[in-house]
Design an enzyme around this catalytic site. Structure first.
Site: not given
Lengths: 188, 65
Positions: A94, A157
């Site tokens: 990521k 979130g």
């Protein structure tokens, strides 16, 4: 959902930050059924605080998605990705290159450059990007098959809820399903 | 020899990266290293010589993401 060359039956990634204890994190991974968990690299201390966490994660059998959180330059992100590949034995990364320290907005110019270098080196890059269609196109051209727009409403979130986030819109990349699959690529 | 390890100054007596990690107490096998901003794989640590002023980064898995 197919992500790069891996079939994922539960299309949700679970972060590993801010759990009250390792046991509760372990329980969250198990109960959620998530097959992918995101992890970070941080500066190690001589007493070896990172070893226990890694041993616990390996015991869950979850697929690991390491990130380059905390990197502010292209070179930092590339080096951290190379360190993560060795440490976690995965070519998934990521890719985060932070442009603004307060709101964590990505530096998309450095991001695209880093993505191009890492994809050419065999990494499967998950770029943390802004909701900009042109940036998305450039990342796909760089070799990414997944896009991770920041602050999109469907990211549970996320710190910034941005409805209408164009790069996460399935239609923006000719997608045809609610999970934002686009062409043969995926926006998460 | 004076080097910077994770942004903290250290004086070490060893000359290779592998030996420096041991001298500094990094016994955890789950670490990755970079020297002056460049990744150094574990297999290359014993052949990597250090120089005064080098910047060493030692990273380990942590919760996050």
């Amino acid at each position: 959902m197919r992500i790069y060359d891996v079939d994922i039956s539960v299309p949700m990634f679970l972060g590993t930050a801010q759990y009250p204890s390792p046991a509760i994190l372990q329980q969250a991974i198990r109960v959620s059924g998530c097959e992918v968990v995101t992890v970070s690299l941080r500066r190690e201390t001589a007493d070896g605080t990172g070893a226990g966490f890694w041993d616990m994660l390996r015991a869950t059998d979850a697929r690991i998605l390491p990130n380059t959180a905390g990197c502010h330059t292209m070179q930092e992100a590339v080096t951290t990705a190379q360190m993560a590949r060795e440490l976690f034995a995965t070519d998934w990364i990521k890719l985060e290159v932070i442009g603004h320290a307060d709101n964590l907005q990505p530096d998309v110019f450095a991001l695209i450059e880093a993505a191009r270098i890492l994809a050419a080196d065999g990494f499967k890059v998950f770029p943390y990007m802004t909701d900009d269609l042109i940036v998305g196109e450039k990342l796909l051209e760089a070799g990414c098959e997944v896009l991770m727009p920041w602050g999109c409403a469907h990211r549970v979130g996320s710190g910034v809820a941005r409805t209408g986030c164009p790069a996460s819109n399935a239609g923006a990349f000719h997608g045809d399903s609610p999970d934002c699959r686009c062409r043969d690529r995926t926006a998460l | 020899m004076h080097i910077i390890v994770n942004a903290i100054a250290h004086d070490i007596s060893t000359e290779t990266l592998d030996a420096a990690l041991a001298e500094l107490g990094f016994t955890n096998p789950a670490i990755a290293t970079a020297l002056n901003g460049q990744f150094v794989p574990a297999s290359a640590r014993d052949a990597t010589e250090l120089n005064t002023g080098d910047r060493l980064e030692v990273l380990a898995p942590m919760q996050g993401g």
